[in-house]
Design a protein around this motif. Structure first.
Motif, PDB file in Angstrom:
ATOM      1  N   ALA A  36       1.010  -0.823  -0.107  1.00  0.00           N
ATOM      2  CA  ALA A  36       0.011   0.103   0.143  1.00  0.00           C
ATOM      3  C   ALA A  36       1.013   0.917   0.080  1.00  0.00           C
ATOM      4  N   SER A  37       2.237   0.853  -0.190  1.00  0.00           N
ATOM      5  CA  SER A  37       2.860   1.781   0.174  1.00  0.00           C
ATOM      6  C   SER A  37       4.033   2.041  -1.023  1.00  0.00           C
ATOM      7  N   THR A  38       4.479   3.162  -1.138  1.00  0.00           N
ATOM      8  CA  THR A  38       6.076   3.175  -1.947  1.00  0.00           C
ATOM      9  C   THR A  38       7.644   2.613  -1.624  1.00  0.00           C
ATOM     10  N   ILE A  39       8.365   1.453  -1.885  1.00  0.00           N
ATOM     11  CA  ILE A  39       9.545   0.910  -1.468  1.00  0.00           C
ATOM     12  C   ILE A  39      10.284   2.052  -1.988  1.00  0.00           C
ATOM     13  N   VAL A  40      11.075   2.676  -0.547  1.00  0.00           N
ATOM     14  CA  VAL A  40      12.208   3.936  -1.466  1.00  0.00           C
ATOM     15  C   VAL A  40      13.270   3.094  -0.184  1.00  0.00           C
ATOM     16  N   ASP A  41      13.743   1.442  -0.138  1.00  0.00           N
ATOM     17  CA  ASP A  41      14.450   1.458   0.223  1.00  0.00           C
ATOM     18  C   ASP A  41      14.536  -0.603  -0.024  1.00  0.00           C
ATOM     19  N   THR A  57      16.864   0.161  -4.649  1.00  0.00           N
ATOM     20  CA  THR A  57      15.942   0.936  -5.131  1.00  0.00           C
ATOM     21  C   THR A  57      16.433   1.821  -6.630  1.00  0.00           C
ATOM     22  N   LEU A  58      17.776   2.361  -5.723  1.00  0.00           N
ATOM     23  CA  LEU A  58      18.581   3.057  -7.008  1.00  0.00           C
ATOM     24  C   LEU A  58      18.845   2.964  -8.171  1.00  0.00           C
ATOM     25  N   ASP A  59      18.635   1.472  -8.523  1.00  0.00           N
ATOM     26  CA  ASP A  59      18.647   1.412 -10.332  1.00  0.00           C
ATOM     27  C   ASP A  59      17.311   1.672 -10.811  1.00  0.00           C
ATOM     28  N   ASP A  60      16.283   2.362  -9.980  1.00  0.00           N
ATOM     29  CA  ASP A  60      14.722   2.968 -10.381  1.00  0.00           C
ATOM     30  C   ASP A  60      15.041   4.105 -11.057  1.00  0.00           C
ATOM     31  N   LYS A  61      14.265   4.499 -11.538  1.00  0.00           N
ATOM     32  CA  LYS A  61      14.663   6.006 -12.377  1.00  0.00           C
ATOM     33  C   LYS A  61      14.283   7.124 -11.526  1.00  0.00           C
ATOM     34  N   ASP A  62      13.469   7.200 -10.598  1.00  0.00           N
ATOM     35  CA  ASP A  62      13.285   7.499  -9.822  1.00  0.00           C
ATOM     36  C   ASP A  62      13.410   7.724  -8.125  1.00  0.00           C
ATOM     37  N   ARG A  63      14.292   5.935  -8.720  1.00  0.00           N
ATOM     38  CA  ARG A  63      15.145   5.545  -7.061  1.00  0.00           C
ATOM     39  C   ARG A  63      13.890   5.140  -5.785  1.00  0.00           C
ATOM     40  N   GLU A  64      12.410   4.830  -6.695  1.00  0.00           N
ATOM     41  CA  GLU A  64      11.296   4.155  -5.110  1.00  0.00           C
ATOM     42  C   GLU A  64      10.401   2.915  -6.807  1.00  0.00           C
ATOM     43  N   ILE A  65       9.709   2.822  -5.486  1.00  0.00           N
ATOM     44  CA  ILE A  65       9.307   1.386  -6.494  1.00  0.00           C
ATOM     45  C   ILE A  65       7.682   1.783  -5.736  1.00  0.00           C
ATOM     46  N   ASP A  66       7.517   2.588  -6.442  1.00  0.00           N
ATOM     47  CA  ASP A  66       5.662   3.370  -6.499  1.00  0.00           C
ATOM     48  C   ASP A  66       4.906   1.573  -6.240  1.00  0.00           C
ATOM     49  N   VAL A  67       3.964   2.062  -5.470  1.00  0.00           N
ATOM     50  CA  VAL A  67       3.086   0.694  -6.255  1.00  0.00           C
ATOM     51  C   VAL A  67       2.339   0.502  -7.009  1.00  0.00           C
ATOM     52  N   LYS A  88       8.100   4.481   2.092  1.00  0.00           N
ATOM     53  CA  LYS A  88       7.688   5.665   1.976  1.00  0.00           C
ATOM     54  C   LYS A  88       6.518   6.564   3.882  1.00  0.00           C
ATOM     55  N   ASN A  89       5.918   4.898   4.218  1.00  0.00           N
ATOM     56  CA  ASN A  89       5.076   5.689   4.922  1.00  0.00           C
ATOM     57  C   ASN A  89       6.067   5.555   6.085  1.00  0.00           C
ATOM     58  N   GLY A  90       6.843   5.075   6.399  1.00  0.00           N
ATOM     59  CA  GLY A  90       8.129   4.584   7.497  1.00  0.00           C
ATOM     60  C   GLY A  90       8.404   3.288   7.938  1.00  0.00           C
ATOM     61  N   ARG A  91       7.510   2.418   7.213  1.00  0.00           N
ATOM     62  CA  ARG A  91       7.340   0.675   8.293  1.00  0.00           C
ATOM     63  C   ARG A  91       8.944   0.195   7.415  1.00  0.00           C
ATOM     64  N   LYS A  92       8.945  -0.285   8.299  1.00  0.00           N
ATOM     65  CA  LYS A  92      10.186  -1.065   7.995  1.00  0.00           C
ATOM     66  C   LYS A  92      10.250  -2.787   8.197  1.00  0.00           C
ATOM     67  N   CYS A  93      10.700  -3.330   7.033  1.00  0.00           N
ATOM     68  CA  CYS A  93       9.970  -4.731   7.148  1.00  0.00           C
ATOM     69  C   CYS A  93      11.098  -5.810   6.730  1.00  0.00           C
ATOM     70  N   THR A  94      11.429  -6.687   6.999  1.00  0.00           N
ATOM     71  CA  THR A  94      12.069  -7.775   7.005  1.00  0.00           C
ATOM     72  C   THR A  94      11.606  -9.473   6.907  1.00  0.00           C
ATOM     73  N   LEU A  95      11.661  -9.444   5.051  1.00  0.00           N
ATOM     74  CA  LEU A  95      10.263 -10.995   4.771  1.00  0.00           C
ATOM     75  C   LEU A  95      11.612 -12.079   4.255  1.00  0.00           C
ATOM     76  N   THR A  96      11.360 -13.604   4.907  1.00  0.00           N
ATOM     77  CA  THR A  96      12.403 -14.234   4.967  1.00  0.00           C
ATOM     78  C   THR A  96      11.907 -15.327   3.533  1.00  0.00           C
ATOM     79  N   GLY A  97      12.420 -15.314   2.827  1.00  0.00           N
ATOM     80  CA  GLY A  97      12.840 -16.969   2.401  1.00  0.00           C
ATOM     81  C   GLY A  97      12.655 -16.164   0.876  1.00  0.00           C
TER      82      GLY A  97
END
Length: 118
Positions: A36-41, A57-67, A88-97
């Motif tokens: 539900a939010s843009t990925i900034v990292d 995300t630095l490989d993207d033209k605007d350095r973010e992965i939009d929704v 972008k909304n401030g959440r920091k998450c870890t996904l495994t596997g």
């Protein structure tokens, strides 16, 4: 009669052309942001290693992965990874596997964001 050096050269050219054609058919791996939010990292580490790499995300033209945007992964080998995601909304998450396969599009969905300490 053709000289053996011409035959060897011809075989080398054929081998190069068939390798180039095979690589041209390979589709790149992609990450698809279905949160539900843009990925900034976005950082990947071989699963279980905690050795996270650079911000992809630095490989993207605007350095973010939009929704609903897809990011082509460059210089990433197929394999099993853990991912750190900062939204972008401030959440920091870890996904495994997270399984990355050649030509695959791997989605990150809101339901995947369960490990998000505040």
């Amino acid at each position: 009669m053709a000289s053996s050096k011409y035959i060897v050269a011809g075989l080398a050219i054929l081998g190069f052309c068939s390798t180039a054609l095979a690589q041209a058919d390979v589709k790149p791996m992609k990450i698809w942001n279905l949160t539900a939010s843009t990925i900034v990292d976005l950082r990947l580490a071989p699963s279980g290693s905690n050795k996270f790499g650079r911000n992809l995300t630095l490989d993207d033209k605007d350095r973010e992965i939009d929704v609903d945007e897809r990011l082509t992964l460059r210089n990433v080998d197929p394999g099993l990874y853990d991912a750190r995601v900062k939204l972008k909304n401030g959440r920091k998450c870890t996904l495994t596997g997270v399984k990355l396969e050649v030509g695959a599009i791997v989605s990150i969905e809101e339901k995947d964001l369960t490990n998000c300490p505040r």
